[in-house]
Design a protein around this motif. Structure first.
Motif, PDB file in Angstrom:
ATOM      1  N   TYR A  56      75.642 -96.890  54.214  1.00 22.09           N
ATOM      2  CA  TYR A  56      76.930 -96.989  53.547  1.00 22.09           C
ATOM      3  C   TYR A  56      77.599 -96.690  52.156  1.00 22.09           C
ATOM      4  N   GLN A  57      76.381 -96.619  52.107  1.00 24.49           N
ATOM      5  CA  GLN A  57      75.894 -96.210  50.088  1.00 24.49           C
ATOM      6  C   GLN A  57      77.023 -97.844  49.139  1.00 24.49           C
ATOM      7  N   CYS A  58      76.092 -98.703  49.498  1.00 23.69           N
ATOM      8  CA  CYS A  58      76.966-100.257  49.354  1.00 23.69           C
ATOM      9  C   CYS A  58      75.830-100.829  49.322  1.00 23.69           C
ATOM     10  N   PRO A  59      75.847-101.537  47.805  1.00 23.89           N
ATOM     11  CA  PRO A  59      75.688-102.967  48.357  1.00 23.89           C
ATOM     12  C   PRO A  59      76.212-103.766  48.843  1.00 23.89           C
ATOM     13  N   VAL A  60      74.979-104.277  49.844  1.00 29.87           N
ATOM     14  CA  VAL A  60      75.740-106.377  50.693  1.00 29.87           C
ATOM     15  C   VAL A  60      75.390-107.265  50.402  1.00 29.87           C
ATOM     16  N   LEU A  61      77.102-108.050  50.621  1.00 34.89           N
ATOM     17  CA  LEU A  61      76.657-109.261  49.713  1.00 34.89           C
ATOM     18  C   LEU A  61      75.551-110.415  49.827  1.00 34.89           C
ATOM     19  N   VAL A 106      97.502 -92.162  56.921  1.00 42.62           N
ATOM     20  CA  VAL A 106      97.810 -92.865  55.731  1.00 42.62           C
ATOM     21  C   VAL A 106      96.245 -92.959  54.810  1.00 42.62           C
ATOM     22  N   LEU A 107      95.412 -94.323  55.849  1.00 40.58           N
ATOM     23  CA  LEU A 107      94.329 -94.764  55.499  1.00 40.58           C
ATOM     24  C   LEU A 107      93.423 -93.869  55.200  1.00 40.58           C
ATOM     25  N   TYR A 108      93.066 -92.246  56.468  1.00 38.75           N
ATOM     26  CA  TYR A 108      92.383 -91.391  55.967  1.00 38.75           C
ATOM     27  C   TYR A 108      92.496 -90.491  55.004  1.00 38.75           C
ATOM     28  N   ASP A 109      93.136 -90.536  54.153  1.00 38.64           N
ATOM     29  CA  ASP A 109      93.771 -89.950  52.572  1.00 38.64           C
ATOM     30  C   ASP A 109      93.667 -90.301  51.677  1.00 38.64           C
ATOM     31  N   ARG A 110      93.426 -91.704  51.952  1.00 41.19           N
ATOM     32  CA  ARG A 110      93.651 -92.422  51.114  1.00 41.19           C
ATOM     33  C   ARG A 110      92.343 -93.428  50.416  1.00 41.19           C
ATOM     34  N   LEU A 111      91.562 -93.050  51.479  1.00 37.73           N
ATOM     35  CA  LEU A 111      89.697 -92.840  51.246  1.00 37.73           C
ATOM     36  C   LEU A 111      89.123 -91.520  50.852  1.00 37.73           C
ATOM     37  N   GLY A 115      87.173 -90.099  47.715  1.00 33.42           N
ATOM     38  CA  GLY A 115      86.421 -89.651  47.498  1.00 33.42           C
ATOM     39  C   GLY A 115      85.475 -90.127  48.780  1.00 33.42           C
ATOM     40  N   TYR A 116      85.734 -91.021  49.937  1.00 37.84           N
ATOM     41  CA  TYR A 116      84.477 -91.508  51.076  1.00 37.84           C
ATOM     42  C   TYR A 116      84.903 -90.099  51.541  1.00 37.84           C
ATOM     43  N   THR A 117      83.374 -89.662  52.144  1.00 35.09           N
ATOM     44  CA  THR A 117      83.366 -88.688  53.130  1.00 35.09           C
ATOM     45  C   THR A 117      82.678 -89.268  54.747  1.00 35.09           C
ATOM     46  N   ASP A 123      83.782 -94.241  59.553  1.00 37.35           N
ATOM     47  CA  ASP A 123      83.934 -95.472  60.124  1.00 37.35           C
ATOM     48  C   ASP A 123      85.264 -96.439  59.913  1.00 37.35           C
ATOM     49  N   ASN A 124      85.395 -96.132  58.066  1.00 31.71           N
ATOM     50  CA  ASN A 124      86.314 -97.485  57.802  1.00 31.71           C
ATOM     51  C   ASN A 124      87.998 -97.051  59.020  1.00 31.71           C
ATOM     52  N   VAL A 125      87.614 -95.706  59.057  1.00 34.67           N
ATOM     53  CA  VAL A 125      89.285 -95.041  59.690  1.00 34.67           C
ATOM     54  C   VAL A 125      89.588 -96.378  61.616  1.00 34.67           C
ATOM     55  N   GLN A 126      88.300 -95.907  61.332  1.00 33.68           N
ATOM     56  CA  GLN A 126      88.150 -95.928  63.123  1.00 33.68           C
ATOM     57  C   GLN A 126      88.090 -97.944  63.075  1.00 33.68           C
TER      58      GLN A 126
END
Ligand code: DAT
Length: 177
Positions: A56-61, A106-111, A115-117, A123-126
């Motif tokens: 997911y290219q992000c740090p885990v808290l 709506v969410l797909y377009d915002r993400l 720059g999400y691909t 996965d976020n839309v799901q």
């Protein structure tokens, strides 16, 4: 029931990335005078991360570190906490929980605009379609304090701001009486 230690409430605003949490929280903080705590930003400031998620290219808290970091502030009340997860916070922190929801297109377009691909976008839309965060909130907090709010349009945003602001005012009045 409100926590008797607090004279102003703590609010949790949660939901899938892109549903509109930061946009709502910023305006809510301005309108109510409550303090907006962006968990992602706090984590960056205190370097509360345990690893980097390559998929997911992000740090885990580091959730325990983040809770220690926020504990004192939360005890005073008057905080709006914004994060795309909710089951690791202590239940006692919050007087009310709002789960923002957006339609999948709506969410797909915002993400996509963010720059999400690929997998991250899908996965976020799901996650939103499966109402993962709503169920997480319903599992972690008393059902009567968890509220789902639509967040598709500017009108939704206005309505949500009005609703939450009124709730804060009523809560403060009750705490005084
Ligand atoms: P989050 O903090 O949940 O990741 P955000 O506040 O950054 O989401 O919002 C993502 C984008 O969507 C941003 O460009 C603002 C827009 N947006 C948010 N809520 C909206 C609403 N109710 N109506 C229209 N656009 C909205």
């Amino acid at each position: 029931m409100a926590n008797s230690q607090r004279s102003i409430p703590n609010i949790l605003v949660t939901g899938t990335p892109g549903v509109g949490k930061s946009t709502l929280c910023e305006q809510l903080a301005e309108g109510t005078g409550l303090e907006w705590l962006e968990v992602g930003q706090i984590a960056k400031d205190c370097e509360c991360f345990e690893e980097y998620d390559e998929v997911y290219q992000c740090p885990v808290l580091d959730e325990d570190m983040i809770i220690d970091e926020m504990e004192d502030k939360m005890g005073h009340g008057g905080k709006i906490v914004d994060y795309h997860g909710c089951d690791f916070f202590p239940e006692r922190w919050f007087d009310i929980v709002f789960v923002l929801r957006a339609n999948n297109t709506v969410l797909y377009d915002r993400l996509a605009h963010r720059g999400y691909t690929g997998k991250k976008l899908e996965d976020n839309v799901q996650c939103e379609i499966f109402q993962t965060i709503l169920e997480e909130a319903q599992g972690a907090y008393r059902p009567d304090i968890v509220h789902e709010l639509p967040s598709n349009t500017p009108d939704d945003m206005e309505e949500n701001l009005d609703k939450i602001t009124t709730w804060v005012e009523e809560w403060k009045m009750r705490a005084l009486s």
